[in-house]
Every structure is written in C-alpha cells, then in structure tokens.
Design a protein around this motif. Structure first.
Motif, short mmCIF file in Angstrom:
data_model
loop_
_atom_site.label_atom_id
_atom_site.label_comp_id
_atom_site.label_asym_id
_atom_site.label_seq_id
_atom_site.Cartn_x
_atom_site.Cartn_y
_atom_site.Cartn_z
N UNK B 128 10.40 -5.28 30.77
CA UNK B 128 10.78 -6.42 31.60
C UNK B 128 9.94 -6.34 32.87
N UNK B 129 9.00 -7.28 33.03
CA UNK B 129 8.14 -7.24 34.21
C UNK B 129 8.93 -7.68 35.43
N UNK B 130 8.39 -7.29 36.57
CA UNK B 130 9.03 -7.60 37.85
C UNK B 130 9.27 -9.11 37.96
N UNK B 131 10.45 -9.47 38.38
CA UNK B 131 10.74 -10.89 38.60
C UNK B 131 11.56 -11.03 39.87
N UNK B 139 22.45 -24.46 48.01
CA UNK B 139 23.28 -24.98 46.91
C UNK B 139 24.29 -23.96 46.41
N UNK B 140 24.20 -22.73 46.98
CA UNK B 140 25.07 -21.64 46.58
C UNK B 140 25.01 -21.40 45.07
N UNK B 141 23.78 -21.18 44.58
CA UNK B 141 23.57 -20.87 43.16
C UNK B 141 22.66 -19.65 43.05
N UNK B 142 22.80 -18.93 41.94
CA UNK B 142 21.92 -17.79 41.69
C UNK B 142 20.67 -18.28 40.94
N UNK B 143 19.51 -17.85 41.40
CA UNK B 143 18.26 -18.20 40.72
C UNK B 143 17.46 -16.94 40.39
N UNK B 144 16.94 -16.86 39.18
CA UNK B 144 15.99 -15.80 38.81
C UNK B 144 14.71 -16.50 38.39
N UNK B 145 13.60 -16.13 39.01
CA UNK B 145 12.34 -16.84 38.75
C UNK B 145 11.22 -15.86 38.42
N UNK B 165 7.76 -18.18 29.86
CA UNK B 165 8.25 -18.10 31.23
C UNK B 165 9.69 -18.59 31.29
N UNK B 166 10.48 -17.89 32.06
CA UNK B 166 11.90 -18.21 32.16
C UNK B 166 12.29 -18.44 33.62
#
Lengths: 220, 281
Positions: B128-131, B139-145, B165-166
């Motif tokens: 799992x590469x660095x993200x 917006x008080x939401x969790x984001x993983x990019x 890409x996710x």
C-alpha cells in the motif's frame, strides 16, 4: 460444442457446475442472471427455459439441463477421459455416487435455504432449516469418519467424484448460515482435500488454501 | 448524548426505490426498532414505526428514512445527477457485524490481494503506497486521496490489470463513497457507494450502489461483480472480534496502511458516533 451456464455468482448450486468445469478443464460460457435483487430467474424468458424457476440452467447442443445433479453427471460422462468422476465402470462405487448425489439435495434444501435467509433475507422456517442442516452435517460427518477409519478420503471411494463436488459447496458454505465447522473434524479434513485439488476454484465464502511455505532448504 | 441518540439524527436506507409493488409491505429493523416499509402508490414508499409515520426521501436508488424530526441533511453525491452514468443498485446483503465494521472494511485496501485475489488485488502487488488522509472540517467528512493500487480486474469494464486510483469519502458514520479510475473513460471516476442500514449494533443490511460509465456490461453482470466482491468480505467481517468496532486507540495496533481507518475511528469518536462501537453504546 458450446456449453452455456446461466449463472449467479453467489449460488452454491451454480458453483457446483463452475467447480467441476474447472476441475475437468471444460470450456463454457456464462450468462449472468440477476437472481438478487432482480429475481430474473422468475422472469418470463427464463421460466420458458426452466419452468421450475431455479438456477443453474445449462444449455448444450441439443440439451437444456435444469437439475444440477444431471448437469454434473453429463459433464463428467462427456468430458472426463479418466472415467473416474462418474465411475461408469465401477458399479459398486457408482451406486454410492448416486446415493451421495441425492444427499446433496438435502444440503441445498437445508443449509442452502438457511444461507439465503441469513444473507439475502429470504423468508423461511429458520428453526426447521437449522435443525435439518445439523442433521445433514452429522450424517456426513459420521460417514466421512467411517471412511477415514477405512483409509478412504472421499465420499464414494479412493477418488473424488461428482458426488464430492455436489456435496462440497453447501457444506463448505455453512458458516455463511451461521453454522461453523468446529464440531465436524472429518468434514474439515474432506473439505481440505477438495480445496487441495489441482484447478480448484473458489467462490465468495470459500477461500483459497494458503500455500504452504516450501520446506526445502536454501543452499548457503 | 449516547451513541444511540447520536445515530438517531441520520438518514438510513431501508429499501431500493423500486422495491415492492403497490399494496405490498415488508418488515425490517432500524436501530433496534421494528419498522414497516410499504408502497401505497406508485410514486413513493412509506415507512412506519409503531404506527408512527417516519420521514422518507428517495435518493441514490434507495428509500431513506430517519427517526429524527431535525435530522442532519442526507449527504450529497453530485455524480448522481450525471445522466450518462449507469446507476446500479445492487440489492441488499445481511452481515452479522457492527455497521461501523462494514464501513471500515470498505475503506481498507491492504486486504485486496488476499480476499479479492485476482480481482481487486494480487500477489506480489501487496504494497500500500503512501496516501493522504484528512478530515475536511468545512463539510466534516473523512477523505483519503492519492491512493494507487494495482488491480487485476478493477471493474467489470476493465480489460487486464491496471494501476487504479482511489479516493475514499466518509460522509456519514454508516456510509462510504469510493471514487475510482473508470477503465473505459479514464478522465472520469466511477462512483461506488456503500449504504449501511444498522439493524442493531451487531447486525446490518448493506446496500451497495454504483454510478458507472460502462455501456457494454449487462446490468446482471455489473450487480454480480459488486456482490462477488462484497460477499468475499462478508465471511471475513463475520469473524472479526470484537463484533463491535473499537474506536479508542489502544485496542489495536494499526500500521501505516490503516491511515483511513484511524481517521475514521477518530472522526467517529469526536462526533460521539458510538452506535456499533466497542466502547460505549
């Protein structure tokens, strides 16, 4: 000859056909049927093919099979050059194969239904299905234990047959229905033997065996 | 406010929008409460709990309901109005696990090569590469990019393995939305969402929904692809212990690949979203 399987990926009965085809290296095509949520197996088009409204359906040149046991038998008769998966030349073993093929219907009617209930919310008599499932597993466990004492690994004799393929899926999938395998050591050993076969095929709920690390020493 | 009280403030899916014929009804559960979903006319579904009519809205292929008179608004998925997309409700799968665990599993990529072998991952491509992960305060939401992962068959429309890409987004404690490379249309992202209906703290009904660019696959193929993936997870989820999700740090030792999960748990804790959590109920 074209072989077409009307398939639903989560169906244990469809998996029987996919598994035997994989074990015997048979080429076939699949048509995905929207069993859930679409209920496509009860659609007019499919009822025309199979009035019973069940899956799988197997279509080959000239035949429409709607009974899983017949599909397994036909595939083995026509695609197994070793003549061991449907042991036509061994009448004693063949009798036992037919017996365990019939038994596989009881697994579908109990564990199969219970699994549809716990996974896709199908309305059934849960207590009756649980009771029936356990009776089937005990019967299978008892037979496989007797076989082990005799040094026999498979249901009907010294080699795997369509009977093993027919009984495997719903037995292996019983944890999906909340019935673990802890109480059934002979069943576990038999499941392991099946999963160790060359060209074994997985399905959701039946995972691949972890490869054993080679014990060979690496020369320095 | 208890975890239960907090959970009452959200909208939850209870049926597909086109489920049930007029006059039909079904019994189900939401947050330990028996509810009845019924269709009195062609347009909409009704939801009742103990004779009381609950608010209902239709969105993203499903009927949503809430127990609250002043709920948080249902999160937006702007792609749901892009008419060129195929919208695919995938039905429902029941899982004996905490609704929070169902979401957390959806956010994990490290298990792909081992659980979704040959589809969403394969050995030896296990790294799992660095993200990047952040909690978007506006917006008080969790984001993983910036997630990249090699996938042998990223979707039904993929021909051969690609580096996918996710982007993950958690807009509510019991929902997650994934944006991933669309193989036939690389300039766009496919949307795959997981909507969770909490029956109780240890059982949930999961409603996957997709908004894809795919002109060739049959609807049955698209649905089965998603069901295959999700049911591969089901047996893993049902064996996770404890059944409820531990959200206080200290119960488990995460690795760097678990950044999204860590952020999700931290975000749940900050909000008091303890329904289905190990610590408090």
């Amino acid at each position: 000859m074209t072989i077409t399987l009307y398939n639903y990926v989560l169906s244990g009965n469809c998996y029987k056909i996919r598994l035997l085809a994989s074990l015997l290296d048979i080429n076939y095509e699949t048509i995905a049927v929207d069993f859930h949520p679409g209920q496509e197996h009860k659609s007019k088009a499919l009822l025309k093919l199979n009035p019973a409204g069940t899956l799988p359906i197997l279509v080959t040149d000239g035949h429409v099979f709607t009974e899983t046991k017949d599909m397994l038998t036909w595939l083995a008769q026509h695609h197994d050059q070793s003549n061991t998966w449907w042991p036509a030349n061994n009448s004693d073993q063949l009798t036992r194969v037919v017996q365990w093929l019939e038994f596989s219907s009881r697994l579908s009617a109990t564990i199969g239904e219970l699994r549809l209930n716990s996974m896709l919310n199908k309305a059934i008599d849960v207590e009756a299905a649980k009771h029936g499932s356990k009776i089937c597993l005990r019967e299978l466990e008892s037979h496989l234990t007797e076989q082990r004492i005799k040094g026999i690994q498979w249901l009907s004799g010294d080699n795997p047959t369509v009977a093993d393929v027919a009984c495997f899926p719903y037995t292996a999938l019983s944890p999906d229905a909340g019935i673990e395998h802890d109480d059934y050591p002979s069943i576990r050993s038999w499941l392991h033997a099946l999963r160790s076969l060359d060209n074994f095929l997985t399905m959701p709920g039946i995972h691949e065996l972890h490869e054993l690390k080679s014990t060979q020493k690496i020369s320095p | 406010m208890s975890g239960y009280d907090h959970a009452l403030k959200y909208w939850y899916p209870v049926a597909m929008a086109d489920e049930l014929d007029t006059g039909q009804s079904k019994h189900t559960k939401l947050l330990n409460t028996d509810i009845v979903v019924s269709r009195s006319n062609d347009e909409r579904l009704d939801v009742n709990a103990a004779g009381k009519s609950l608010a209902v809205q239709h969105a993203y292929g499903h009927a949503w309901t809430t127990f609250s008179d002043t709920p948080y608004p249902l999160f937006a998925i702007p792609e749901s109005s892009e008419q060129e997309r195929r919208f695919v409700p995938c039905g429902v799968v029941r899982v004996s696990c905490s609704p929070l665990r169902a979401v957390e599993n959806f956010l994990d990529i490290a298990h792909f090569p081992f659980v979704h072998t040959g589809v969403l991952g394969s050995e030896p491509h296990t790294e799992v590469y660095k993200y990047d992960v952040k909690i978007d305060e506006t917006v008080d939401e969790v984001f993983a990019t910036n997630i990249k992962f090699f996938q042998p068959q990223a979707s039904k429309s993929a021909e051969g393995g690609i580096e996918t890409e996710y982007i993950y987004r958690v807009p509510a404690p019991m929902a997650a939305v994934l944006y991933k490379t669309c193989p036939p249309k690389p300039e766009c992202l496919d949307v795959i969402a997981l909507f969770v209906q909490p029956l109780d703290e240890e059982t949930c009904d999961v409603w996957p929904w997709m908004a894809l660019y795919d002109d060739t696959s049959s609807m049955a193929d698209l649905i089965q692809f998603q069901q295959l993936i999700f049911v591969q997870d089901r047996s893993i989820l049902e064996n996770q212990m404890p059944r409820k999700l531990p959200i206080d740090p200290g119960h488990e030792i995460p690795t760097k690949a678990d950044l999204t999960s860590i952020a999700y748990r931290r975000w749940l804790k900050k909000r008091g979203a303890y329904y289905g959590a190990f610590e408090r109920s």
